[in-house]
Every structure is written in structure tokens, then in C-alpha cells.
Design a protein around this motif. Structure first.
Motif, PDB file in Angstrom:
ATOM      1  N   PHE A   1      15.926  78.166  36.323  1.00  0.00           N
ATOM      2  CA  PHE A   1      16.970  78.384  37.319  1.00  0.00           C
ATOM      3  C   PHE A   1      18.221  78.956  36.647  1.00  0.00           C
ATOM      4  O   PHE A   1      18.794  79.940  37.109  1.00  0.00           O
ATOM      5  N   LYS A   2      18.628  78.333  35.530  1.00  0.00           N
ATOM      6  CA  LYS A   2      19.833  78.792  34.823  1.00  0.00           C
ATOM      7  C   LYS A   2      19.620  80.186  34.244  1.00  0.00           C
ATOM      8  O   LYS A   2      20.512  81.037  34.311  1.00  0.00           O
ATOM      9  N   LYS A   3      18.433  80.436  33.687  1.00  0.00           N
ATOM     10  CA  LYS A   3      18.137  81.757  33.104  1.00  0.00           C
ATOM     11  C   LYS A   3      18.193  82.840  34.188  1.00  0.00           C
ATOM     12  O   LYS A   3      18.658  83.945  33.960  1.00  0.00           O
ATOM     13  N   THR A   4      17.743  82.501  35.404  1.00  0.00           N
ATOM     14  CA  THR A   4      17.679  83.479  36.499  1.00  0.00           C
ATOM     15  C   THR A   4      19.015  83.649  37.221  1.00  0.00           C
ATOM     16  O   THR A   4      19.414  84.763  37.534  1.00  0.00           O
ATOM     17  N   THR A   5      19.706  82.538  37.478  1.00  0.00           N
ATOM     18  CA  THR A   5      20.925  82.600  38.304  1.00  0.00           C
ATOM     19  C   THR A   5      22.223  82.496  37.503  1.00  0.00           C
ATOM     20  O   THR A   5      23.289  82.828  38.017  1.00  0.00           O
ATOM     21  N   GLY A   6      22.123  81.959  36.274  1.00  0.00           N
ATOM     22  CA  GLY A   6      23.330  81.720  35.481  1.00  0.00           C
ATOM     23  C   GLY A   6      23.966  80.373  35.786  1.00  0.00           C
ATOM     24  O   GLY A   6      24.990  80.017  35.198  1.00  0.00           O
ATOM     25  N   LEU A   7      23.380  79.622  36.717  1.00  0.00           N
ATOM     26  CA  LEU A   7      23.912  78.317  37.116  1.00  0.00           C
ATOM     27  C   LEU A   7      22.844  77.238  36.952  1.00  0.00           C
ATOM     28  O   LEU A   7      21.656  77.524  37.034  1.00  0.00           O
ATOM     29  N   THR A   8      23.278  76.002  36.794  1.00  0.00           N
ATOM     30  CA  THR A   8      22.319  74.899  36.829  1.00  0.00           C
ATOM     31  C   THR A   8      22.064  74.571  38.298  1.00  0.00           C
ATOM     32  O   THR A   8      22.917  74.860  39.153  1.00  0.00           O
ATOM     33  N   PRO A   9      20.917  73.963  38.617  1.00  0.00           N
ATOM     34  CA  PRO A   9      20.668  73.590  40.017  1.00  0.00           C
ATOM     35  C   PRO A   9      21.757  72.683  40.590  1.00  0.00           C
ATOM     36  O   PRO A   9      22.183  72.873  41.729  1.00  0.00           O
TER      37      PRO A   9
ATOM     38  N   GLU B   1      11.962  66.032  43.181  1.00  0.00           N
ATOM     39  CA  GLU B   1      11.030  66.354  44.277  1.00  0.00           C
ATOM     40  C   GLU B   1      10.896  67.864  44.458  1.00  0.00           C
ATOM     41  O   GLU B   1       9.806  68.375  44.709  1.00  0.00           O
ATOM     42  N   ILE B   2      12.003  68.576  44.317  1.00  0.00           N
ATOM     43  CA  ILE B   2      11.974  70.045  44.440  1.00  0.00           C
ATOM     44  C   ILE B   2      11.114  70.632  43.318  1.00  0.00           C
ATOM     45  O   ILE B   2      10.279  71.501  43.569  1.00  0.00           O
ATOM     46  N   ALA B   3      11.307  70.150  42.092  1.00  0.00           N
ATOM     47  CA  ALA B   3      10.517  70.640  40.954  1.00  0.00           C
ATOM     48  C   ALA B   3       9.028  70.464  41.239  1.00  0.00           C
ATOM     49  O   ALA B   3       8.231  71.388  41.046  1.00  0.00           O
ATOM     50  N   TRP B   4       8.644  69.300  41.727  1.00  0.00           N
ATOM     51  CA  TRP B   4       7.232  69.028  42.033  1.00  0.00           C
ATOM     52  C   TRP B   4       6.741  69.935  43.161  1.00  0.00           C
ATOM     53  O   TRP B   4       5.686  70.551  43.055  1.00  0.00           O
TER      54      TRP B   4
ATOM     55  N   LYS C   1      10.043  81.703  43.380  1.00  0.00           N
ATOM     56  CA  LYS C   1      10.176  80.259  43.169  1.00  0.00           C
ATOM     57  C   LYS C   1      11.648  79.847  43.130  1.00  0.00           C
ATOM     58  O   LYS C   1      12.042  78.854  43.740  1.00  0.00           O
ATOM     59  N   ILE C   2      12.472  80.641  42.451  1.00  0.00           N
ATOM     60  CA  ILE C   2      13.904  80.323  42.362  1.00  0.00           C
ATOM     61  C   ILE C   2      14.564  80.428  43.738  1.00  0.00           C
ATOM     62  O   ILE C   2      15.390  79.591  44.109  1.00  0.00           O
ATOM     63  N   GLU C   3      14.191  81.439  44.532  1.00  0.00           N
ATOM     64  CA  GLU C   3      14.725  81.544  45.897  1.00  0.00           C
ATOM     65  C   GLU C   3      14.333  80.331  46.730  1.00  0.00           C
ATOM     66  O   GLU C   3      15.124  79.817  47.513  1.00  0.00           O
ATOM     67  N   ARG C   4      13.098  79.860  46.545  1.00  0.00           N
ATOM     68  CA  ARG C   4      12.630  78.666  47.269  1.00  0.00           C
ATOM     69  C   ARG C   4      13.426  77.443  46.816  1.00  0.00           C
ATOM     70  O   ARG C   4      13.825  76.619  47.638  1.00  0.00           O
ATOM     71  N   VAL C   5      13.682  77.328  45.517  1.00  0.00           N
ATOM     72  CA  VAL C   5      14.485  76.212  44.995  1.00  0.00           C
ATOM     73  C   VAL C   5      15.886  76.255  45.605  1.00  0.00           C
ATOM     74  O   VAL C   5      16.397  75.226  46.055  1.00  0.00           O
ATOM     75  N   LYS C   6      16.502  77.442  45.646  1.00  0.00           N
ATOM     76  CA  LYS C   6      17.835  77.580  46.256  1.00  0.00           C
ATOM     77  C   LYS C   6      17.813  77.086  47.700  1.00  0.00           C
ATOM     78  O   LYS C   6      18.702  76.356  48.135  1.00  0.00           O
ATOM     79  N   GLU C   7      16.802  77.515  48.437  1.00  0.00           N
ATOM     80  CA  GLU C   7      16.664  77.117  49.841  1.00  0.00           C
ATOM     81  C   GLU C   7      16.574  75.594  49.958  1.00  0.00           C
ATOM     82  O   GLU C   7      17.261  74.983  50.776  1.00  0.00           O
ATOM     83  N   LEU C   8      15.756  74.981  49.119  1.00  0.00           N
ATOM     84  CA  LEU C   8      15.587  73.525  49.174  1.00  0.00           C
ATOM     85  C   LEU C   8      16.848  72.795  48.729  1.00  0.00           C
ATOM     86  O   LEU C   8      17.171  71.729  49.254  1.00  0.00           O
ATOM     87  N   LEU C   9      17.579  73.358  47.772  1.00  0.00           N
ATOM     88  CA  LEU C   9      18.853  72.754  47.353  1.00  0.00           C
ATOM     89  C   LEU C   9      19.867  72.786  48.492  1.00  0.00           C
ATOM     90  O   LEU C   9      20.596  71.823  48.706  1.00  0.00           O
ATOM     91  N   VAL C  10      19.919  73.899  49.212  1.00  0.00           N
ATOM     92  CA  VAL C  10      20.858  74.032  50.327  1.00  0.00           C
ATOM     93  C   VAL C  10      20.511  73.053  51.451  1.00  0.00           C
ATOM     94  O   VAL C  10      21.395  72.454  52.055  1.00  0.00           O
ATOM     95  N   TYR C  11      19.202  72.872  51.721  1.00  0.00           N
ATOM     96  CA  TYR C  11      18.790  71.915  52.769  1.00  0.00           C
ATOM     97  C   TYR C  11      19.222  70.504  52.420  1.00  0.00           C
ATOM     98  O   TYR C  11      19.451  69.685  53.292  1.00  0.00           O
ATOM     99  N   ASP C  12      19.297  70.196  51.107  1.00  0.00           N
ATOM    100  CA  ASP C  12      19.767  68.897  50.625  1.00  0.00           C
ATOM    101  C   ASP C  12      18.949  67.716  51.152  1.00  0.00           C
ATOM    102  O   ASP C  12      19.487  66.653  51.437  1.00  0.00           O
ATOM    103  N   GLU C  13      17.644  67.910  51.311  1.00  0.00           N
ATOM    104  CA  GLU C  13      16.789  66.826  51.794  1.00  0.00           C
ATOM    105  C   GLU C  13      15.959  66.205  50.667  1.00  0.00           C
ATOM    106  O   GLU C  13      15.448  65.115  50.810  1.00  0.00           O
TER     107      GLU C  13
ATOM    108  N   LYS D   1      24.218  73.558  43.730  1.00  0.00           N
ATOM    109  CA  LYS D   1      24.314  72.661  44.892  1.00  0.00           C
ATOM    110  C   LYS D   1      25.780  72.316  45.191  1.00  0.00           C
ATOM    111  O   LYS D   1      26.198  72.343  46.348  1.00  0.00           O
ATOM    112  N   LYS D   2      26.577  72.036  44.143  1.00  0.00           N
ATOM    113  CA  LYS D   2      27.997  71.715  44.327  1.00  0.00           C
ATOM    114  C   LYS D   2      28.760  72.900  44.905  1.00  0.00           C
ATOM    115  O   LYS D   2      29.593  72.748  45.791  1.00  0.00           O
ATOM    116  N   VAL D   3      28.488  74.097  44.397  1.00  0.00           N
ATOM    117  CA  VAL D   3      29.152  75.304  44.894  1.00  0.00           C
ATOM    118  C   VAL D   3      28.821  75.501  46.369  1.00  0.00           C
ATOM    119  O   VAL D   3      29.694  75.802  47.175  1.00  0.00           O
ATOM    120  N   LYS D   4      27.556  75.295  46.738  1.00  0.00           N
ATOM    121  CA  LYS D   4      27.150  75.443  48.145  1.00  0.00           C
ATOM    122  C   LYS D   4      27.857  74.414  49.016  1.00  0.00           C
ATOM    123  O   LYS D   4      28.316  74.730  50.104  1.00  0.00           O
TER     124      LYS D   4
END
Length: 193
Positions: free
Chosen positions: A168-176, A151-154, A134-146, A180-183
């Protein structure tokens, strides 16, 4: 009349994408076999396959990182993984029941049995494996920026943005939003080169 006597199911490990499906189908046909259906984790062929052809197919598939399986527990573990990958990465609709009930219904087996088998074999829980995807999917959707984070949460099946953000923060150490800003920063830096 359809004669199912000669239909043989093959179970495959490490088959996680549409590209994998096409590759498996091509390798089956290269050996003169006829595929009926190729899905994540399994393929059906019209013929019974000899041990020699099974070996040849396995060798050909291994070159692409896919393996044929013949052990019942390994097959079930792969089925669990494939249900998770399919649900998280390829399903358009959020789940209407909790994941343990969904998995149990999909595989027609008791969830406790599935969970114990998976943990024993993989060294992590089904829940942790599901969250990782799920977190990998969230990362993918954040990068697409659509989509917005709401909407991503839903889309990924979180009950709220707060639940998504915490996991997300517990898994990656970052907030969504920081992710997104880092990407974006990395992207703009690459564009300037």
C-alpha cells in the motif's frame, strides 16, 4: 432440445461493473436481439448478428464507454483484465492458489504466454495490474470503515498486514492507517460545511 448453432458470443472492452452488464443487455434488446447471458467482458445472444447490427450495437455501446472487440489478442487481454477485476472486486473468498495459477486455470492458457502478451500490449505486467486493483479495493474497504486492517488484508488476499501495508505504501506513498485518517478528516470537514 437446445440448438446452439445460432448462439453468438460477443466480446466487450471496458466492461467492469454490474451496471455495464445491465447496459449491454439493454442495448442488445433495443436492437431486437435476445441475450442469453451477459458477463463481464462478454455476452451471448441467440442470433447470428449481421455486420450492420454489430456496427449499430458497437456505436450504441461506445456512447457509454464500452466497445465490441473482434481481434483475438484484444479479446484475450480483456479476459485477463476481467478475471482480475472479478477476482479482486467481486469475489468474497480469498484465493486458495497463487494468482498466476488461478489465471492460467481460469483462461486455460500458459501463464508465461498470458504475461508476455499482457506486458507487450499494456506496457505493465499482469502482476502490477493485479496489485493496482488490490490496492484500489483496499482503499474502498478502508473508506467503508467496516473491517479492521487485518480483516481487509485477509479479504483482499494478502499473507499479512505487513505485506498489505508495505505494498500500500509503495503504491500510494501512504500507510493504510494514514490513508484512513486523511479520509476521515476530509469527511468530517465536508460534514461541517
Amino acid at each position: 432440445m437446445n440448438d446452439n448453432k445460432n448462439i453468438m458470443k460477443l466480446f466487450l472492452k471496458y466492461m467492469v461493473s454490474i451496471r455495464c452488464k445491465m447496459l449491454v443487455k439493454a442495448e442488445i434488446e433495443k436492437l431486437g436481439l435476445h441475450s442469453i447471458k451477459v458477463e463481464l467482458g462478454q455476452a451471448e445472444i441467440k442470433e447470428d448478428i449481421s455486420p450492420q447490427l454489430w456496427n449499430e450495437l458497437n456505436i450504441a455501446l461506445k456512447k457509454s464507454g464500452i466497445e465490441l472487440m473482434d481481434d483475438r489478442k484484444s479479446i484475450l487481454i480483456e479476459k485477463i483484465k476481467n478475471v482480475i477485476v472479478e477476482q479482486v472486486h467481486y469475489s468474497e473468498d480469498p484465493m486458495e492458489i497463487n494468482f498466476s495459477a488461478y489465471l492460467s486455470k481460469k483462461l486455460n492458457l500458459d501463464y508465461t504466454y498470458l504475461a508476455n502478451l499482457f506486458s507487450e500490449s499494456q506496457g505493465i505486467t499482469i502482476e502490477h495490474f493485479h496489485i493496482m486493483h488490490k490496492i484500489e479495493r483496499v482503499k474502498e474497504l478502508l473508506v467503508y470503515d467496516e473491517l479492521s486492517i487485518t480483516e481487509i488484508a485477509w479479504k483482499v488476499g494478502y499473507s499479512s498486514v505487513a505485506h498489505l501495508s508495505n505494498q500500500f505504501k509503495k503504491t500510494t506513498g501512504l500507510t493504510p492507517s494514514f490513508f484512513k485518517k486523511v479520509k476521515e478528516k476530509k469527511r468530517s470537514t465536508l460534514e461541517d460545511i
